[in-house]
Design an enzyme around this catalytic site. Structure first.
Site, short mmCIF file in Angstrom:
data_model
loop_
_atom_site.label_atom_id
_atom_site.label_comp_id
_atom_site.label_asym_id
_atom_site.label_seq_id
_atom_site.Cartn_x
_atom_site.Cartn_y
_atom_site.Cartn_z
N LYS A 18 -39.39 -10.08 -9.50
CA LYS A 18 -39.06 -11.10 -10.51
C LYS A 18 -37.84 -11.90 -10.12
CE LYS A 18 -38.86 -8.46 -13.98
NZ LYS A 18 -38.09 -7.85 -15.00
N GLY A 19 -36.86 -11.22 -9.53
CA GLY A 19 -35.62 -11.88 -9.13
C GLY A 19 -35.90 -12.95 -8.09
N ILE A 148 -38.60 0.63 -24.17
CA ILE A 148 -37.85 0.59 -25.43
C ILE A 148 -36.60 -0.27 -25.29
CG2 ILE A 148 -36.49 1.98 -27.05
CD1 ILE A 148 -38.48 4.23 -26.63
N LYS A 223 -61.26 -14.99 -15.52
CA LYS A 223 -61.28 -13.79 -16.36
C LYS A 223 -59.88 -13.53 -16.94
CE LYS A 223 -62.65 -8.95 -16.02
NZ LYS A 223 -63.05 -7.90 -15.08
N GLY A 353 -18.38 0.92 2.38
CA GLY A 353 -18.77 2.27 1.97
C GLY A 353 -17.63 2.93 1.22
N CYS A 380 -15.20 -4.33 5.53
CA CYS A 380 -14.52 -3.54 4.51
C CYS A 380 -14.23 -2.12 5.02
CB CYS A 380 -15.31 -3.56 3.20
SG CYS A 380 -14.24 -3.40 1.76
N HIS A 506 -16.15 -9.09 2.12
CA HIS A 506 -17.61 -9.01 2.32
C HIS A 506 -18.20 -10.40 2.57
CE1 HIS A 506 -18.19 -4.79 1.18
NE2 HIS A 506 -17.16 -4.98 0.39
N GLU A 508 -20.98 -11.15 3.72
CA GLU A 508 -22.44 -11.20 3.49
C GLU A 508 -22.80 -11.84 2.15
OE1 GLU A 508 -20.57 -8.47 3.63
OE2 GLU A 508 -21.31 -6.82 2.39
N1 GLN Z 1 -13.78 2.59 0.22
C1 GLN Z 1 -12.98 1.51 0.71
C2 GLN Z 1 -12.00 1.01 -0.32
O1 GLN Z 1 -12.17 1.24 -1.49
C3 GLN Z 1 -13.84 0.38 1.21
C4 GLN Z 1 -14.68 -0.26 0.14
C5 GLN Z 1 -15.80 -1.08 0.68
O2 GLN Z 1 -16.18 -0.93 1.84
N2 GLN Z 1 -16.39 -1.94 -0.12
O3 GLN Z 1 -11.05 0.34 0.01
#
Ligand code: GLN
Length: 538
Positions: A18-19, A148, A223, A353, A380, A506, A508
């Site tokens: 849908k997105g 719901i 149909k 991460g 990051c 980020h 991306e």
């Molecule tokens: N865990 C790391 C921090 O909090 C990096 C966060 C991330 O990669 N978005 O700074």
């Protein structure tokens, strides 16, 4: 309000796309010269998706204004020129939060606060506010009809259809038409039931988007039309595609945008989807391929790193290369002897991460990329890993670590800023959203961007510890970008490496299929050059 509203609901099963359908409709209508916005309503109770696991909910998309959003907002930004914000995504949690705060302030004095009208009024108010000022607003309702949780949202949009008459509102319902192998037939019953469910709550869809893996015959469309009260020319097939950027073209071929402007009585120019056709051509006719290794914890789910995948694909489209992604579970990496697993990689990327799982394996991968002159892109957490690796093996701080993993490390090269140390609430309190950075002239990253003033989106708590910067810079690590006002490291690179860049933000989130982000473009290009040189050397 003059804005025309297009509501998109989903039936039968979730994950029908849908997105992407909402974003694709946005792309086509934008090409017809309309000013539009897209809004996502999510029925879950979380205030925002920021604290949800990417395993469960997919990526958390970050907007310029620092809102942690549903990943569908990423689709909206990639397909259109809309800059999304916290006003483009509402959850049940937010709606209730607002209503309860109003109740405490005494704004409903004397009344019993109820789902109808108070919750539904708040939903309507949010929709009207977000839609205002545009020719068209596309409003996607999360979840599946029959749940719901989504009932108050569906009731609110039913009421809007009742309030704004005369070609101002249409309802598009997305369903599944599955192929049943044993019967060798496409089946319409799930669509019939799903539309019945919608009509039970007072919504008659104007257009159906029927997700299918093969063409719908004329008989089948007739149909569906007969059983659902949707006109024949508004039964639109949404066939599976190889590349998601084909959707605007396919929808247009099906006559979807003509139907929408007819129903809403909008006078527009013709659509021009040439740029989408060019993307598809490049994506389907790559001149060569390149392998990118990604190490991460959420290695199993494409949705967990949605924008990252898309950004790599955008770079591939711009360079006319097929980008193959090789996942590496960093928890399985012990030491450099595991490097054989990465032999196929022409470039290595460590994305964002959290937490300690797999961290040592990631650091080993950075080392491998650095020592073997393989293009490395750290985003990051991936930049933080690169700083730790450098500190341990070049600066000689053997126990260097991030305080996120080891609070007692003697060398906390990555640490919390003092303001983060006092934070107790985990929701919405990271360094979030757009921050400016100043790049050092003459560095590789400044050359890649072609400018020295940039703005990128952030989502993290930890930072490079400034106490160590002078020491780290000694062996050739370059602090190539900084947030001047906050005195924070934003980007790093290694001077005598062909392509080794780490960014605290980020990139991306700002890449588009028609406008690949320069860092992803540069990285994939460097990986491809690495591949060519390696082939020559062999
Ligand atoms: N865990 C790391 C921090 O909090 C990096 C966060 C991330 O990669 N978005 O700074």
């Amino acid at each position: 309000m003059k804005t025309k509203l297009i509501f998109i609901t989903g039936g039968v099963v979730s994950s029908l796309g849908k997105g992407i359908a909402a974003a694709s409709i946005g792309a086509i209508l934008e090409s017809r010269g309309l000013k539009l916005t897209i809004i996502k309503l999510d029925p879950y109770i979380n205030v925002d998706p920021g604290t949800m696991s990417p395993f469960q909910h997919g990526e958390v998309f970050v907007t310029d204004d620092g809102y942690e959003a549903d990943l569908d907002l990423g689709h909206y930004e990639r397909y259109t020129n809309i800059l999304t914000s916290r006003h483009h995504n509402f959850t049940t949690g937010q709606i209730y939060d607002t209503v309860i705060q109003k109740e405490r302030r005494g704004e409903y004095l004397g009344k019993t606060v109820q789902v109808i009208p108070h919750i539904t009024n708040q939903i309507k108010e949010n929709i009207y506010t977000a839609a205002e000022g545009n020719d068209v607003a596309i409003i996607e309702i999360g979840g599946t009809v029959g749940d719901i949780e989504s009932l108050p949202f569906l009731e609110a949009i039913r009421q809007i259809g009742h309030e704004l008459k005369g070609n101002q509102v249409i309802y598009i319902h997305m369903t599944l038409v599955p192929y049943i192998a044993a019967a060798e037939e496409l089946k319409t019953k799930p669509t019939q039931h799903s539309v019945t469910k919608l009509r039970e709550i007072g919504i008659q869809p104007d257009i159906l988007l029927c997700r299918t893996d093969r063409d719908l015959s004329v008989e089948l469309r007739k149909k569906i039309s007969l059983f659902t009260n949707v006109t024949y020319d508004a039964v639109i097939q949404a066939r599976d595609v190889d590349c998601v950027y084909e959707c605007p073209l396919r929808f247009h071929d099906e006559g979807l945008d003509d139907k929408i402007v007819e129903l809403l009585q909008l006078w527009t120019k013709r659509s021009n989807l040439q740029k989408w056709a060019d993307i598809i051509y490049s994506s389907k006719h790559p001149k060569d391929e390149v392998n990118i290794g990604i190490a991460g914890k959420y290695v199993n789910l494409r949705d967990s790193y949605k924008s990252l995948h898309e950004a790599l694909e955008h770079a591939g489209i711009a360079l006319n290369l097929k980008v193959n992604i090789i996942y590496i579970d960093s928890e399985t990496i012990q030491d450099q002897s595991d490097a054989k697993k990465w032999k196929e990689c022409d470039g290595i990327l460590i994305p964002g991460g959290f937490g300690e799982r797999g961290v040592e394996g990631k650091i080993e991968m950075v080392r491998y990329a650095r020592e073997n002159m393989i293009p490395y892109f750290g985003i990051c957490y991936g930049m933080q890993m690169a700083v730790i690796e450098w500190a341990r093996h070049i600066t000689g701080l053997k126990k260097a670590n991030t305080a996120e993993v080891d609070q007692n490390t003697p060398d906390n090269v990555i640490d919390l800023m003092s303001e983060q140390k006092n934070i107790k609430n985990m929701g919405g309190t990271m360094r979030l959203g757009a921050y400016p950075a100043k790049l050092k002239a003459g560095t590789k990253i400044a050359e890649i961007y072609g400018k020295t003033e940039i703005s990128e989106r952030h989502r993290h708590r930890f930072e490079v510890n400034n106490k160590y910067v002078a020491q780290l810079e000694k062996g050739g690590l370059v602090i190539s970008g900084k947030n001047v006002k906050l005195d924070l490291v934003e980007t790093i690179e290694i001077s005598d490496h062909p392509w080794f860049i780490g960014v605290q933000y980020h990139p991306e989130f700002k890449s588009k299929p028609v406008d690949a982000h320069p860092l992803f473009f540069g990285f994939v290009e460097a990986a491809f050059n690495y591949k060519l040189n390696r082939a020559k050397a062999d």
